[in-house]
Design a protein around this motif. Structure first.
Motif, mmCIF file in Angstrom:
data_model
loop_
_atom_site.group_PDB
_atom_site.id
_atom_site.type_symbol
_atom_site.label_atom_id
_atom_site.label_comp_id
_atom_site.label_asym_id
_atom_site.label_seq_id
_atom_site.Cartn_x
_atom_site.Cartn_y
_atom_site.Cartn_z
ATOM 1 N N GLY A 32 0.782 -1.229 0.000
ATOM 2 C CA GLY A 32 0.000 0.000 0.000
ATOM 3 C C GLY A 32 0.809 1.273 0.000
ATOM 4 N N ASP A 83 2.387 -5.879 -11.794
ATOM 5 C CA ASP A 83 2.026 -5.301 -10.495
ATOM 6 C C ASP A 83 1.307 -6.358 -9.659
ATOM 7 O OD1 ASP A 83 1.868 -3.316 -8.609
ATOM 8 O OD2 ASP A 83 -0.006 -2.490 -9.357
ATOM 9 N N GLY A 84 1.073 -6.029 -8.400
ATOM 10 C CA GLY A 84 0.285 -6.926 -7.555
ATOM 11 C C GLY A 84 1.096 -8.071 -6.973
ATOM 12 N N THR A 85 2.427 -7.957 -6.965
ATOM 13 C CA THR A 85 3.240 -9.077 -6.473
ATOM 14 C C THR A 85 3.105 -9.252 -4.962
ATOM 15 O OG1 THR A 85 5.082 -7.550 -6.445
ATOM 16 C CG2 THR A 85 4.981 -9.061 -8.268
ATOM 17 N N THR A 86 3.108 -8.137 -4.236
ATOM 18 C CA THR A 86 2.992 -8.251 -2.782
ATOM 19 C C THR A 86 1.639 -8.850 -2.430
ATOM 20 O OG1 THR A 86 4.287 -6.235 -2.686
ATOM 21 C CG2 THR A 86 3.276 -6.956 -0.651
ATOM 22 N N SER A 87 0.597 -8.347 -3.064
ATOM 23 C CA SER A 87 -0.758 -8.839 -2.773
ATOM 24 C C SER A 87 -0.873 -10.334 -3.004
ATOM 25 C CB SER A 87 -1.785 -8.135 -3.654
ATOM 26 O OG SER A 87 -1.614 -6.753 -3.595
ATOM 27 N N ALA A 379 -7.763 -0.411 -2.989
ATOM 28 C CA ALA A 379 -7.731 -0.054 -1.564
ATOM 29 C C ALA A 379 -8.571 -1.014 -0.724
ATOM 30 C CB ALA A 379 -8.185 1.395 -1.368
ATOM 31 N N ILE A 442 -10.167 1.055 2.258
ATOM 32 C CA ILE A 442 -9.307 1.619 3.294
ATOM 33 C C ILE A 442 -8.619 2.857 2.734
ATOM 34 C CG2 ILE A 442 -7.253 1.211 4.715
ATOM 35 C CD1 ILE A 442 -9.544 -0.547 5.574
ATOM 36 N N GLU A 456 -7.834 -0.482 -9.854
ATOM 37 C CA GLU A 456 -6.906 -1.537 -10.250
ATOM 38 C C GLU A 456 -7.456 -2.219 -11.485
ATOM 39 O OE1 GLU A 456 -5.705 -4.300 -7.127
ATOM 40 O OE2 GLU A 456 -6.027 -2.658 -5.726
HETATM 41 P P1 ADP Z 1 1.541 -4.796 -4.887
HETATM 42 O O1 ADP Z 1 2.931 -5.302 -5.037
HETATM 43 O O2 ADP Z 1 0.613 -5.887 -4.501
HETATM 44 O O3 ADP Z 1 1.077 -4.011 -6.057
HETATM 45 P P2 ADP Z 1 1.522 -2.279 -3.483
HETATM 46 O O4 ADP Z 1 2.449 -1.897 -2.390
HETATM 47 O O5 ADP Z 1 1.662 -1.617 -4.794
HETATM 48 O O6 ADP Z 1 1.596 -3.842 -3.620
HETATM 49 O O7 ADP Z 1 0.051 -2.030 -2.910
HETATM 50 C C1 ADP Z 1 -1.073 -2.261 -3.697
HETATM 51 C C2 ADP Z 1 -2.319 -2.115 -2.869
HETATM 52 O O8 ADP Z 1 -2.439 -0.795 -2.344
HETATM 53 C C3 ADP Z 1 -3.549 -2.348 -3.721
HETATM 54 O O9 ADP Z 1 -4.451 -3.129 -3.004
HETATM 55 C C4 ADP Z 1 -4.071 -0.944 -3.947
HETATM 56 O O10 ADP Z 1 -5.465 -0.916 -4.193
HETATM 57 C C5 ADP Z 1 -3.722 -0.293 -2.640
HETATM 58 N N1 ADP Z 1 -3.688 1.174 -2.706
HETATM 59 C C6 ADP Z 1 -3.097 1.952 -3.620
HETATM 60 N N2 ADP Z 1 -3.302 3.271 -3.356
HETATM 61 C C7 ADP Z 1 -4.022 3.315 -2.222
HETATM 62 C C8 ADP Z 1 -4.553 4.372 -1.391
HETATM 63 N N3 ADP Z 1 -4.389 5.646 -1.699
HETATM 64 N N4 ADP Z 1 -5.232 4.015 -0.283
HETATM 65 C C9 ADP Z 1 -5.376 2.733 0.030
HETATM 66 N N5 ADP Z 1 -4.925 1.701 -0.673
HETATM 67 C C10 ADP Z 1 -4.256 1.979 -1.799
#
Ligand code: ADP
Ligand code: MG
Length: 494
Positions: A32, A83-87, A379, A442, A456
């Motif tokens: 996030g 994208d989305g690797t952490t998730s 989010a 969130i 997303e």
């Molecule tokens: P990943 O490696 O999974 O992409 P990130 O660190 O990029 O990990 O985090 C992605 C997550 O953060 C997603 O679930 C995205 O919807 C969420 N996100 C991005 N911007 C915001 C925000 N302003 N508030 C809350 N969540 C957010």
């Protein structure tokens, strides 16, 4: 085989969950916009700060098969979706953890698999139903903005997201080149074509031309001859033959009224002078990647033998040499398009590297949605919507599979939970508010639960969910692990 440990049955399953949680814990806190950074260091003392899940996982020096399996999903996600690797890692680990609790209650892994797959189908259908279709440019810009949040690039997201979106709408990510310079990020510029870090090979050549462009993969000079000369008077003769040869090669080029020549190999000084005389801009030792991008942008074919050149091998466009304090380059705007370059001025090398990495991901995501401009709300909103859809769906006949389906739904909530956690919010209160509301997410930056505009790509959410589920299902079927050393020892380096 003395050192070998064989784990079977329950023990093997527990080990799988432990390893998955270990991997997930390495990246969890980076999720996030308020995610923390990790410092990666190696034995040589190099270090770097990163927030990127894939980089952190790649850096783990583990030989544990389960950890490697998890890292494999993250890598696949990065390659496929950028994208989305952490998730994907956090979700997989949570699914395994919840499966483990079910196994404790005597639910057989095959029932869990059944319930998880059903849960996944409902989740995917929910995402498809909730997705909104946008204009490709708008969609690309929105997701590029989301992809850059939490990274240095996020500070310039308005400017950079527009550039990613425009680039992704005209070119595949492989054909988008990032050229770093020294300077101010606000001067970032998109070229609908290729920026080549080269100047014309001889001064006095024009610095700007428009028209036919030739790409060559052969050395523009005399053929290499391997001989030893005993008679010095022959030197002049050979020079003459060589000159004749070069003249002939150049004549082929002149016939086609070429304005610029890009050569992958060298250009002999006589050929350079001939080009200058004719007002042709010529460039030598062009990199392979660049020459291929030039081919895409200008519509030219890369000619291997000038004797066989045909008219339709020739491409066209505008070529301009741009002089710059830190790095001069040549801008080629082909008439066909299909390749783009981003001129990225950065104050330091470190910022350049960080921003380039973030931009590469953002471009990839932007490209995916430029082709399929459907978006869901991020989010934690989409995961909550999926959770609610599964919980409210018709129960499965098999009570154990149904329990697994519910466990699957619960696992999805790890995303909003982790976002709330990294934003320092009260997890129980926020989850309560989230689950009793409708379409909320969130708001990490404001520390509240609200309706969110973060988006997303549907494609990425879907593929992440599918690969996480398949990986988990695969691991649940495993009932024996052979380890050469205990995992604790493998991980002791930390
Ligand atoms: P990943 O490696 O999974 O992409 P990130 O660190 O990029 O990990 O985090 C992605 C997550 O953060 C997603 O679930 C995205 O919807 C969420 N996100 C991005 N911007 C915001 C925000 N302003 N508030 C809350 N969540 C957010
Ligand atoms: Mg991300």
């Amino acid at each position: 085989m003395e050192d070998e440990t064989i784990l079977t049955g329950r023990e093997a399953q527990r080990r799988i969950v432990d390893s998955a949680i270990f991997v997930s814990d390495r990246v969890r806190s980076t999720l996030g916009p308020l995610g923390m950074d990790k410092m990666l260091t190696d034995r040589l003392g190099n270090r770097t700060l990163t927030n990127d899940g894939a980089s952190i996982l790649k850096a783990l020096p583990t030989t544990d098969p389960i950890a490697l399996e998890m890292i494999g999903i993250a890598k696949a996600q990065e390659q496929k979706a950028f994208d989305g690797t952490t998730s994907v890692i956090i979700k997989s680990a949570e699914m395994l953890k919840n499966a483990d609790l079910l196994i404790d209650e005597n639910v057989h892994p095959t029932k869990i698999t059944k319930g998880y797959r059903e849960g996944m189908n409902i989740a995917v259908a929910t995402a498809e139903a909730k997705a909104v279709e946008y204009d490709p440019y708008e969609a690309a810009k929105k997701v590029a903005t989301t992809a850059m949040t939490g990274k240095t690039a996020g500070g310039y997201s308005e400017l950079l997201a527009d550039i990613c979106a425009r680039a992704a709408n005209c070119s595949k990510p492989q054909n988008i080149k990032i050229v770093g310079l020294n300077g101010d990020l606000n001067d970032t510029e998109l070229i609908d074509g290729v920026a080549v870090i080269k100047e014309p090979c001889l001064s006095g050549m024009p610095t700007k031309v428009e028209g036919s462009i030739l790409l060559v993969d052969e050395e523009l000079g005399p053929p290499m001859a391997n001989m030893s000369l005993t008679d010095p008077s022959k030197i002049a003769e050979i020079a003459k033959v060589q000159e004749q040869y070069i003249k002939e090669r150049i004549a082929y080029i002149l016939e086609l009224d070429v304005k610029a020549v890009f050569c992958q190999k060298g250009i002999d000084s006589r050929a350079q002078q001939a080009f200058r005389r004719e007002g042709i801009m010529a460039f030598r030792n062009i990199k392979k990647g660049d020459i291929h991008r030039l081919a895409t942008s200008t519509g030219a074919s890369i000619v291997e033998d000038l004797a066989d050149i045909r008219e339709d091998d020739i491409g066209s466009g505008k070529v301009e040499f741009i002089e710059n304090m830190s790095k001069s380059y040549t801008k080629v705007e082909g008439t066909v398009s299909g390749a783009a370059s981003i001129i990225l001025p950065c104050p330091t090398e470190q910022t350049l590297q960080e921003i380039s990495r973030a931009l590469e991901d953002a471009i990839g995501v932007a490209w995916i949605v430029a082709n399929e401009p459907k978006l869901v709300t991020g989010a934690g909103t989409i995961q909550t919507q999926m959770y609610q859809a599964i919980v409210n769906s018709e129960p499965m006949k098999d009570s154990k599979a149904e329990a697994a389906k519910q466990a699957f739904a619960k696992s999805l909530l790890i995303i909003p939970k982790t976002l709330a956690e990294s934003a320092g919010m009260d997890i129980m209160d926020s989850m309560h508010e989230l689950l009793t509301g409708k379409d909320l997410g969130i708001n990490a930056l404001e520390g509240s639960v609200s309706s969110m505009s973060v988006v997303e790509p549907l494609e990425i959410v879907k593929s992440a969910l599918q690969s996480a589920t398949e990986c988990v299902v695969g691991l649940l079927r495993t009932d024996e692990i052979v380890l050469s050393r205990p995992i604790q020892e493998l991980f002791e380096d930390y």
